[in-house]
Design a protein around this motif. Sequence first.
Motif, mmCIF file in Angstrom:
data_model
loop_
_atom_site.group_PDB
_atom_site.id
_atom_site.type_symbol
_atom_site.label_atom_id
_atom_site.label_comp_id
_atom_site.label_asym_id
_atom_site.label_seq_id
_atom_site.Cartn_x
_atom_site.Cartn_y
_atom_site.Cartn_z
ATOM 1 N N ASP A 178 -5.251 25.018 -31.129
ATOM 2 C CA ASP A 178 -6.665 24.646 -31.182
ATOM 3 C C ASP A 178 -7.090 24.652 -32.648
ATOM 4 O OD1 ASP A 178 -9.294 24.088 -30.607
ATOM 5 O OD2 ASP A 178 -9.428 25.539 -28.967
ATOM 6 N N ASN A 212 -14.606 16.483 -31.583
ATOM 7 C CA ASN A 212 -15.489 17.647 -31.700
ATOM 8 C C ASN A 212 -14.946 18.678 -32.689
ATOM 9 O OD1 ASN A 212 -17.499 16.826 -29.835
ATOM 10 N ND2 ASN A 212 -16.187 17.441 -28.123
ATOM 11 N N ASN A 213 -13.664 18.551 -33.022
ATOM 12 C CA ASN A 213 -13.036 19.461 -33.983
ATOM 13 C C ASN A 213 -12.959 18.869 -35.384
ATOM 14 O OD1 ASN A 213 -12.681 21.595 -32.264
ATOM 15 N ND2 ASN A 213 -10.557 21.130 -31.763
ATOM 16 N N ASN A 235 -17.232 24.378 -30.860
ATOM 17 C CA ASN A 235 -16.032 24.905 -30.198
ATOM 18 C C ASN A 235 -15.646 26.234 -30.840
ATOM 19 O OD1 ASN A 235 -13.521 25.457 -29.049
ATOM 20 N ND2 ASN A 235 -12.445 23.958 -30.336
#
Length: 336
Positions: A178, A212-213, A235
């Motif tokens: 992630d 979104n990252n 996130n």
Amino acid sequence: MATIYEVSKLAGVSLATVSRVMNNNANVSDATRKKVTLAMEELGYRPNSIAQSLASNCSNSAGLLVSELKGPFYGPMMSGIENTLRKHGKHVIITAGHSDAEREQQGIEFLISRNCDALILHVEAISDEYLIKLSKGKTPFVLLNRYIEELADRCIILDNTKGGYLATKYIIESGHKDIAYISGPLWKKDAQERLNGHKQALDEFAIKFDENNLFEGDFVEESGYEGFATLYKNNPAFTALVCANDEMATGAMVSAREHGIQLPSQLSIIGYDNVFFTRHVYPPLSTINYPIDEMGKVAAQWVLSHVYQKSVHPIQTLFEPELVIRQSVVKPLTSR
């Protein structure tokens, strides 16, 4: 103020001979050169450099246009260029373009108006078409961190795609899946290339790229600070952060700590450029080495070779980035 005529009279030589001495013409005897030099010293005569350059068609100076005069990135580049040219008796005139096409063009025109023998250009906003047209003019130039196929022999570049790939590959191989990313301004080619390298590494390890990252910064510390806060809000689960330069990475480190995150145990961070302060932040920052000082020296060597016919090492136009491992990347915890 003493004049060249007074120097000529005191030395007992013609005006043409005084001119040849000032322009380091080889067709002057040592004895005559000494007489003229002593006369100049006695009278306190200082040659007019602009008049000299017009007479000799050589100013012994190169023009340097950089994006900014501030920050830790440009200093080593300017120093590498200036030191290399000064060793050969050449000087540097410096101006900044501030990543704006109009100001970059104004800077180039200013340097040409100063009768610079050559230009070293670190330009980002001005068009390829303008530079191609400029290459057909009288003033030779070399490009730093810019590749144009038609001008390939005068482009000194870093493989930024590979650099972006190496940073993210190292993060993934350290156990992270992630992963967030703070880019530079994506209208800039080097920022695009570093992001492309990041995506290549994700794809190689079958990790899906998530918009979104991604936060688009502007290569300064404040955007790294803001970027982390925005990404964390979107996130909070990401365990690693890849930053497209070291300034944004340090801004992100400050922001992360303000959010109560321990570095590196709860968040791994890697930067890009390997500027001097990366060794001194805590934890010391893993990064990608961008040898901009060496690239600046090579640009100066290009000028020495192509303009002043100096014998230099073969010109290296493509530089390879290298991973610099420090303590800011560790294996992720199962949870925060």
